[in-house]
Scaffold this motif. Structure first.
Motif, short mmCIF file in Angstrom:
data_model
loop_
_atom_site.label_atom_id
_atom_site.label_comp_id
_atom_site.label_asym_id
_atom_site.label_seq_id
_atom_site.Cartn_x
_atom_site.Cartn_y
_atom_site.Cartn_z
N PHE A 164 0.84 -1.21 0.00
CA PHE A 164 0.00 0.00 0.00
C PHE A 164 0.87 1.26 0.00
N LYS A 176 2.67 1.53 -3.45
CA LYS A 176 1.90 1.65 -4.68
C LYS A 176 0.70 2.58 -4.60
N CYS A 177 0.25 2.89 -3.43
CA CYS A 177 -1.01 3.63 -3.28
C CYS A 177 -0.86 4.94 -2.50
N GLN A 196 -3.69 13.17 -4.62
CA GLN A 196 -4.26 13.14 -5.97
C GLN A 196 -5.54 12.32 -6.05
N GLY A 197 -5.63 11.30 -5.25
CA GLY A 197 -6.86 10.50 -5.17
C GLY A 197 -7.63 10.89 -3.92
N PRO A 198 -8.85 10.34 -3.76
CA PRO A 198 -9.64 10.67 -2.56
C PRO A 198 -8.95 10.21 -1.27
N PHE A 237 -14.41 5.98 3.21
CA PHE A 237 -15.07 4.82 3.80
C PHE A 237 -15.71 5.07 5.17
N VAL A 275 -12.26 -2.47 -2.53
CA VAL A 275 -10.89 -2.06 -2.86
C VAL A 275 -10.35 -2.95 -3.99
N LEU A 317 -12.28 7.62 -13.88
CA LEU A 317 -11.84 8.85 -14.51
C LEU A 317 -11.25 8.48 -15.87
N TYR A 367 -5.27 9.93 -13.01
CA TYR A 367 -6.23 8.84 -12.92
C TYR A 367 -5.52 7.69 -12.24
N PRO A 409 -4.18 4.10 -12.25
CA PRO A 409 -3.92 3.02 -13.21
C PRO A 409 -4.49 1.69 -12.68
N LEU A 424 -2.44 -2.08 -10.23
CA LEU A 424 -1.20 -1.62 -9.57
C LEU A 424 -0.60 -2.74 -8.73
N VAL A 425 -1.45 -3.59 -8.19
CA VAL A 425 -0.96 -4.77 -7.47
C VAL A 425 -1.76 -5.98 -7.95
N VAL A 460 -3.14 -6.06 0.08
CA VAL A 460 -3.43 -4.62 0.12
C VAL A 460 -4.90 -4.39 0.46
N VAL A 470 -6.24 -2.41 3.73
CA VAL A 470 -7.09 -1.21 3.68
C VAL A 470 -8.38 -1.46 4.45
#
Ligand code: HEC
Length: 240
Positions: free
Chosen positions: A38, A41-42, A57-59, A65, A82, A92, A99, A101, A104-105, A113, A117
């Protein structure tokens, strides 16, 4: 989903990979590996308090949650959400400047991951034990010294950080390179003393590079990708 309940019990202990005991042969997800993946990559795009990640860049995942949990969503349901998001983010357009990708994992990491989360999102407080140590970028306070007009300041492999937050150089022409081992894009930029140089944004072992002529004084190096400087990708260059 009694399977996932076991994680809550074993969460802070050392028995993270205990078999579930519900007759399944599948192993439990590995939350420590999940946190490492996580953060690598996140985390550069998502805030999550427990993981200590600061990407914007992301929420914000805690906010995303928190309401769902308050409305009665199970943590096991978050896990599925997730996984689905990682498999098919596509909410997006790819033309959008930022956006998420897809894929990613994958494989074990996808499961780890998602489980991490689900277990950690929208929780207050700090982690303990093995989990607390996992996935944190190793940032040195020891300055990196330029040699013969060349200074290398690599991006950390996880998180929003360079491997060191301080550097030194002699006055004169200086080339700064910043290899980026992560899949998250980064670059190197330098400002101060009339210098304002921005290197190309690179990822996956690309190298960002800038050249400047520096005088005695203090400069700041940083990443210009949105939110990364604020998240911690910044350090001081002292020129003697
Ligand atoms: C390059 C930035 C970027 C990276 C890296 C990234 N995301 Fe995202 N993520 C986004 C953006 C932008 C959105 C909102 C648009 C969308 O849903 O695709 C999003 C949405 C989400 C959502 C939905 C949140 C909601 O409000 O419903 C989840 C969950 C999520 N990401 C999890 C992850 C996980 C887990 C990873 C790592 C495997 C990850 N993201 C990596 C940018 C990123």
């Amino acid at each position: 989903m009694g399977l996932r309940r076991v994680i809550g019990v074993a969460f802070a202990g050392s028995a993270l990979a205990l078999a579930s005991g519900c007759g399944l042969t599948e192993d439990e997800p590995d939350l420590v590996a999940g946190k490492e993946a996580f953060n690598a990559k996140c985390g550069a795009c998502h805030i999550m308090n427990r993981a200590g990640t600061k990407g914007t860049q992301g929420p914000n995942l805690d906010e995303a949650f928190r309401q769902a949990l308050a409305d009665g969503m199970e943590r096991s349901g978050i896990e599925g959400a997730v996984e689905a998001q990682i498999d098919a983010p596509a909410r997006l357009s790819k033309r959008d400047p930022v956006y998420m990708p897809a894929d990613l994992v994958k494989g074990d990491d996808l499961r780890n991951v998602s489980a991490y989360v689900a277990e950690s999102v929208a929780k207050r407080g700090k982690e303990t034990g093995l989990l607390a140590e996992a996935g944190q970028p190793e940032v040195s306070d020891k300055p990196i010294a330029a040699k013969a007009g060349k200074l290398e300041i690599p991006a950390a492999s996880a998180g929003l950080a360079y491997v060191a937050n301080a550097a030194t150089a002699e006055a004169g022409p200086l080339t700064i390179t910043s290899p980026n081992p992560a899949t998250v894009p980064h670059n190197i930029a330098l400002e101060g003393g009339g210098v304002n140089e921005v290197g190309p944004v690179v990822e996956k072992d690309g190298v960002s590079e800038i050249k400047a002529t520096v005088k005695a004084g203090q400069y700041t190096f940083f990443c210009t990708v949105e939110g990364h400087r604020e998240g911690g990708m910044e350090g001081q260059l002292v020129v003697k």
